[in-house]
Write a protein that holds these residues in place. Structure first.
Motif, PDB file in Angstrom:
ATOM      1  N   LYS A   1     -56.456  32.003  86.274  1.00  0.00           N
ATOM      2  CA  LYS A   1     -56.229  31.680  84.977  1.00  0.00           C
ATOM      3  C   LYS A   1     -57.577  32.040  83.891  1.00  0.00           C
ATOM      4  N   ALA A   2     -57.197  31.874  82.769  1.00  0.00           N
ATOM      5  CA  ALA A   2     -58.230  32.281  81.694  1.00  0.00           C
ATOM      6  C   ALA A   2     -59.640  31.325  82.194  1.00  0.00           C
ATOM      7  N   GLY A   3     -60.774  32.030  82.016  1.00  0.00           N
ATOM      8  CA  GLY A   3     -62.077  31.285  82.520  1.00  0.00           C
ATOM      9  C   GLY A   3     -62.512  31.164  83.887  1.00  0.00           C
ATOM     10  N   ASP A   4     -61.557  31.596  84.586  1.00  0.00           N
ATOM     11  CA  ASP A   4     -62.069  31.699  86.174  1.00  0.00           C
ATOM     12  C   ASP A   4     -62.691  32.732  86.522  1.00  0.00           C
ATOM     13  N   ARG A   5     -63.372  32.776  87.517  1.00  0.00           N
ATOM     14  CA  ARG A   5     -64.396  33.669  88.119  1.00  0.00           C
ATOM     15  C   ARG A   5     -63.567  34.427  89.436  1.00  0.00           C
ATOM     16  N   VAL A   6     -63.681  35.545  89.845  1.00  0.00           N
ATOM     17  CA  VAL A   6     -62.909  36.274  90.718  1.00  0.00           C
ATOM     18  C   VAL A   6     -64.012  37.130  91.170  1.00  0.00           C
ATOM     19  N   LEU A   7     -64.298  37.228  92.681  1.00  0.00           N
ATOM     20  CA  LEU A   7     -64.939  38.177  93.423  1.00  0.00           C
ATOM     21  C   LEU A   7     -64.184  38.957  94.409  1.00  0.00           C
ATOM     22  N   ILE A   8     -64.710  40.349  94.143  1.00  0.00           N
ATOM     23  CA  ILE A   8     -63.847  41.462  94.799  1.00  0.00           C
ATOM     24  C   ILE A   8     -65.032  42.223  95.312  1.00  0.00           C
TER      25      ILE A   8
END
Length: 369
Positions: free
Chosen positions: A89-96
């Motif tokens: 959701k908006a505001g989350d951090r994602v690591l790829i």
């Protein structure tokens, strides 16, 4: 249940529920509408965007080999997108991974970032550097595509869970017969079944597998509302191919284990990555968490032109951008912008008899140098 037991039961899974006179082969249900008098009922097909008996049979077969509930999608990227949009959701951090399949990064950068999601990347070889605090979702790919670096799934997935995040593992390069991320602590597995599970270069499909009931409900809702559904004929094609996956995968891995050391010793090859080689940086970890070393080999030739001559000059290589088919394929990955040397070639070993295949590879390498 062992992999051998799963492979054996896969051949008879459909027959376990057959009535006398039912077809042994799975029929294709080509229907957008179903007979639905009265109110809708759970477990009764209602509309083609939500239900199809051919999907049901495919998901049961995939669920057997994954040992988890499965949802089918019309491509691997559709499966990846479903998980990302269902979880984040908006505001989350994602690591790829910065060196994994590039389309996952493009999707995140082009669309998730516009919705207020912060995207970060790290190279696979040092993926755990910096920890995982503050990430809502951590996306992993091991072995990485195309570089074939390997992540310690048990350690990383455990650390992600301890930090409160969701771990998602792309298992396309290995299939459930080569690596079992859910057993190693992953929350979700995604895969492109276009590759080895389909195996015949005639279908685009993907799937999501997870034992998290709430997460799978969200993924199912995304599929229904977004319309990211698999066609019944494509589902039938994949169901047909799954019965030979274990056999094809074993042959491909066996051949790769023969060919990789020969390639490493070839004078035209400047560098080679294959987790099955004892001197490969990933060998020890791969041997602990993978049941096979896979069928992909990364080899670096002198330059772009040498790589192109090798690929186009080998009669037993299809120059294509996918992998995992019955035929061996090769691709110079720098043409798509991957951070690899201009002469880097991703080689996918097929099911051809190994010695004729090796002779063709050897001759093409010698002619290209």
């Amino acid at each position: 249940m062992s992999d051998d037991e799963k492979a054996a039961r896969l051949h008879h899974l459909r027959s376990e529920a057959l009535a006398k006179g039912d077809p042994l082969a799975l029929p294709v249900t080509l229907a957008s509408m179903f007979n639905l008098p009265g109110d809708p009922e759970a477990g009764v097909a209602g509309y083609g965007r939500m239900d199809n008996p051919t999907w049901d049979a495919l998901e049961a077969a995939l669920g057997l080999v994954e040992d988890a509930p499965v949802l089918a999608f019309p491509s691997g990227m559709a499966a990846i997108a479903a998980v990302l949009f269902a979880v984040v959701k908006a505001g989350d951090r994602v690591l790829i991974p910065s060196d994994g399949y590039y389309t996952t990064r493009l999707l995140a950068d082009r669309y998730l970032a516009k919705l207020g999601v912060e995207i970060e990347t790290r190279p696979t070889a040092t993926f755990d550097t910096g920890g995982f605090e503050g990430f809502a979702l951590v996306f992993l790919e091991t072995p990485s595509n195309p570089g074939l670096d390997v992540i310690d799934l048990s350690a990383v997935c455990g650390a992600v869970r301890a930090a409160g995040g969701v771990s998602v593992v792309d298992n396309t390069t290995m299939t459930p017969f080569g690596q079992r991320p859910l057993e190693l602590g992953a929350d979700v597995v995604v895969a492109s079944d276009t590759k080895a599970p389909g195996g015949h270069s005639d279908v685009l499909m993907g799937h999501v597998a997870s034992r998290d009931e709430g997460l799978m409900e969200e993924v199912a809702a995304w599929r229904k509302l977004s319309g990211a559904i698999a066609g019944p004929f494509e589902a039938w094609l994949l169901h047909r191919s799954l019965e030979t996956l274990e056999l094809r995968f074993a042959r491909m891995c066996d051949s790769a284990e023969v060919i990789a050391p020969r390639l490493a010793a070839h004078p035209a090859v400047k560098a080679l990555r294959y987790p099955g080689l004892a001197d490969d940086p990933a060998h020890g970890l791969a041997g602990r968490q993978m049941t096979r070393f896979g069928f992909l080999i990364g080899l670096t030739l002198a330059d772009r032109d040498t790589a192109e001559r090798f690929i186009n000059g080998c009669g037993m290589l299809a120059p294509t951008t996918s992998f995992g088919g019955t035929h061996s394929t090769a691709e110079r990955r720098a043409r798509w912008g991957d951070d690899v040397a201009p002469g880097f070639v991703r080689l996918s070993i097929g099911v051809e008899p190994v010695e004729p295949l090796w002779r063709a590879l050897d001759a093409a390498l010698s002619g290209a140098a």
